[in-house]
Design an enzyme around this catalytic site. Structure first.
Site, PDB file in Angstrom:
ATOM      1  N   ASP A 119       0.860  -1.176   0.000  1.00  0.00           N
ATOM      2  CA  ASP A 119       0.000   0.000   0.000  1.00  0.00           C
ATOM      3  C   ASP A 119       0.905   1.237   0.000  1.00  0.00           C
ATOM      4  O   ASP A 119       2.107   1.141   0.306  1.00  0.00           O
ATOM      5  CB  ASP A 119      -0.907  -0.024   1.228  1.00  0.00           C
ATOM      6  CG  ASP A 119      -1.856   1.151   1.258  1.00  0.00           C
ATOM      7  OD1 ASP A 119      -2.178   1.675   0.166  1.00  0.00           O
ATOM      8  OD2 ASP A 119      -2.262   1.547   2.361  1.00  0.00           O
ATOM      9  N   GLY A 120       0.336   2.370  -0.335  1.00  0.00           N
ATOM     10  CA  GLY A 120       1.156   3.568  -0.443  1.00  0.00           C
ATOM     11  C   GLY A 120       1.321   4.314   0.859  1.00  0.00           C
ATOM     12  O   GLY A 120       2.388   4.303   1.492  1.00  0.00           O
TER      13      GLY A 120
END
Length: 560
Positions: free
Chosen positions: A414-415
């Site tokens: 995920d970012g």
């Protein structure tokens, strides 16, 4: 006959006696006995020339003790005296007087040897031997001379004597059979070691020839048994961890991944006993089942994929030290380590470093082991590691029947709050999505701050470049994914520019704009998916994805 007539007769026969014709005449007349006795009475000057035949070979005296003829034997003393009563050996005074009164004997022909033998004193006649010491010494000298002059003629005789001395009881037919066998099967020095069966096949006897089919079949069966035995030994040797496993990399160069025992193996049963019955029952249960192999846990497939990357790197770079190093980090007692070791060896996992703390938290050892990433099934320990500044995540198992790639390590990130900081989450929660989009457009060219997993992505990118240098981009065993809820149009540019500024490459970037991540992860089938939101973790688990929760920043309370 008087002594004077004997001397006169010997004087007349001195010249022709040592000629070749005279010797042949003496042999034909079988006069050797008389001449032998007669020669012994004339002193050393006349005894230096032995008898030879027409071919130049020595004629041995039949009274000699070295004769091997079975038909002749040395006569006894009585027989010698009865046959030669008129030829009694003279006394020493008579011999000396004869030598002084007969000058012709001093001018007798020289012996056949190249150098004249030194004069030897005359000894009395010995009835036990037909030769005096002078005759035996001179005979040996002449024999050596003949052997040197005609070695080819002497070699068969010497070989026959050696064989006769070696095989005294061997018959003539046996010798001929043995000689024929040696000519047909020469014994050459072996160039390599051969077994008894192989050597016996090269030199078979008559019995072997009669039973050769059975021997060949028996030898083939023995060889098959030996081949099967050594094949099994080789297989066992290769499966032995201490023989086939490579040496672990040095910790200062390696990418150390610390994994807890509950993340690597399924220890739900033991955990239940520990909570319900206490530590002693738990220890007793583990000791009684130490030969029972533990089932794989959520981090098992991830560790196997890391080992495959190491194997590919060693093929391209045999001396490479920048590899993954797996450390088993657990608070179990040391006695439980036997079951863990048996399970690790059973699955062929290359885990050489263990940390068994015996009930205490192993977080304090993470920095000592130079840990880059810590994976555990205990969220509290993961939170402690995050506070210590070590990238950590809580592992959750996925579907058992999902197939994962065995030749490529797939990692999905995920970012926000994973690769990057959680500043965007703060803006969204405080000001809403519209303010968030305006903020991202305003600071598009400003890189985002790094998150807890940024270092692990850098390690993966560094290993990927090693494969790219060998033109292995298309078949690189590492593939990374960015799976984010951001919108590509409104906030995706800043993410990509940040990765570019960091010098990192992401293989696939998936911007979902708030859509569920589960269906995308089913398509990717990553070995591990890192996310900071629990509802994304739970949604991915419904699709059987192996997930790892990163309790970082504003979302760290979601796990409670």
């Amino acid at each position: 006959m008087s002594q004077t007539s004997l001397k006169q007769k010997k004087k007349n026969e001195t010249g022709p006696r040592y000629s070749k014709d005279s010797l042949e005449a003496d042999k034909s007349r079988k006069d050797s006995e008389k001449s032998g006795v007669h020669l012994s009475t004339q002193g050393s000057q006349e005894l230096t020339s032995p008898k030879t035949d027409s071919r130049g070979y020595l004629v041995r005296n039949q009274w000699s003790r070295t004769s091997r003829s079975p038909s002749t034997r040395a006569p006894s003393v009585d027989e010698s005296r009865s046959k030669n009563t008129s030829l009694k050996p003279p006394s020493s005074s008579t011999t000396s007087r004869t030598s002084s009164t007969s000058p012709s004997h001093q001018e007798s022909p020289k012996p056949l040897s190249a150098q004249p033998s030194p004069p030897t004193p005359t000894t009395a006649f010995d009835s036990r031997s037909s030769r005096t010491p002078e005759v035996q010494l001179q005979t040996g000298s002449l024999r050596s001379t003949k052997m040197a002059e005609n070695s080819d003629a002497w070699s068969p005789g010497l070989g026959r004597e050696i064989r006769e001395s070696r095989y005294p009881r061997e018959s003539r037919d046996s010798r001929e059979s043995r000689d024929t066998h040696q000519r047909e099967y020469p014994r050459t020095p072996p160039t390599e070691w051969k077994s008894y069966a192989q050597r016996r096949a090269l030199y078979p006897s008559q019995l072997d020839q009669d039973w050769m089919p059975d021997l060949v079949r028996q030898r083939e069966e023995e060889e098959d048994v030996d081949d099967a035995y050594w094949a099994s030994v080789r297989t066992l040797y290769e499966k032995t961890p201490s023989c086939s496993r490579p040496r672990p990399p040095k910790p200062k160069h390696a990418i150390t991944i610390a994994v807890s025992s509950r993340a690597l193996f399924n220890m739900v049963d033991g955990r239940k006993i520990y909570k319900e019955e206490g530590l002693e029952k738990y220890m007793e249960y583990q000791l009684s089942n130490e030969n029972v192999v533990l089932a794989p846990g959520p981090a098992f497939r991830f560790v196997k994929a890391l080992q495959h990357v190491n194997a590919r790197l060693r093929e391209l770079y045999p001396d490479e030290q920048d590899l993954f190093d797996i450390v088993l980090m657990t608070n179990n007692h040391a006695q439980v380590g036997v079951r863990l070791i048996n399970s690790v060896n059973h699955y062929g996992l290359l885990i050489d470093r263990f940390c068994l703390t015996g009930g205490k938290s192993p977080i304090g050892y993470l920095k000592a082991y130079l840990t880059n990433l810590y994976l555990s099934a205990d969220s509290e320990k993961v939170q402690e590691a995050i506070q210590e500044g070590i990238a950590s995540a809580t592992m959750f198992d996925g579907a058992k029947d999902m197939a994962y790639c065995d030749t490529q390590l797939r990692v999905a990130f995920d970012g926000d709050a994973v690769l990057f900081s959680d500043e965007s989450d703060h803006i969204t929660k405080e000001h809403g999505l519209d303010k968030f989009f305006q903020h991202e457009a305003l600071f598009e060219n400003k890189p985002l701050a790094q998150g807890p997993l940024k270092g692990f992505l850098e390690d993966l990118g560094r290993l990927q470049k090693k494969f790219y240098a060998k033109d292995e981009r298309l078949c690189c065993p590492i593939r990374t994914y960015l799976v984010t809820a951001r919108s590509a149009a409104s906030s995706g540019a800043r993410v990509l520019k940040t990765l570019r500024r960091w010098g990192l490459e992401i293989d696939e970037a998936l911007f979902l704009a708030g859509a569920p991540k589960g269906p995308i992860l089913v398509k990717i089938r990553p070995h591990i998916f890192f996310d900071d939101h629990m509802f994304h973790i739970e949604g991915a688990q419904k699709f059987g994805t192996i997930t790892a929760h990163v309790p970082y920043g504003i979302n760290q309370k979601e796990n409670n």
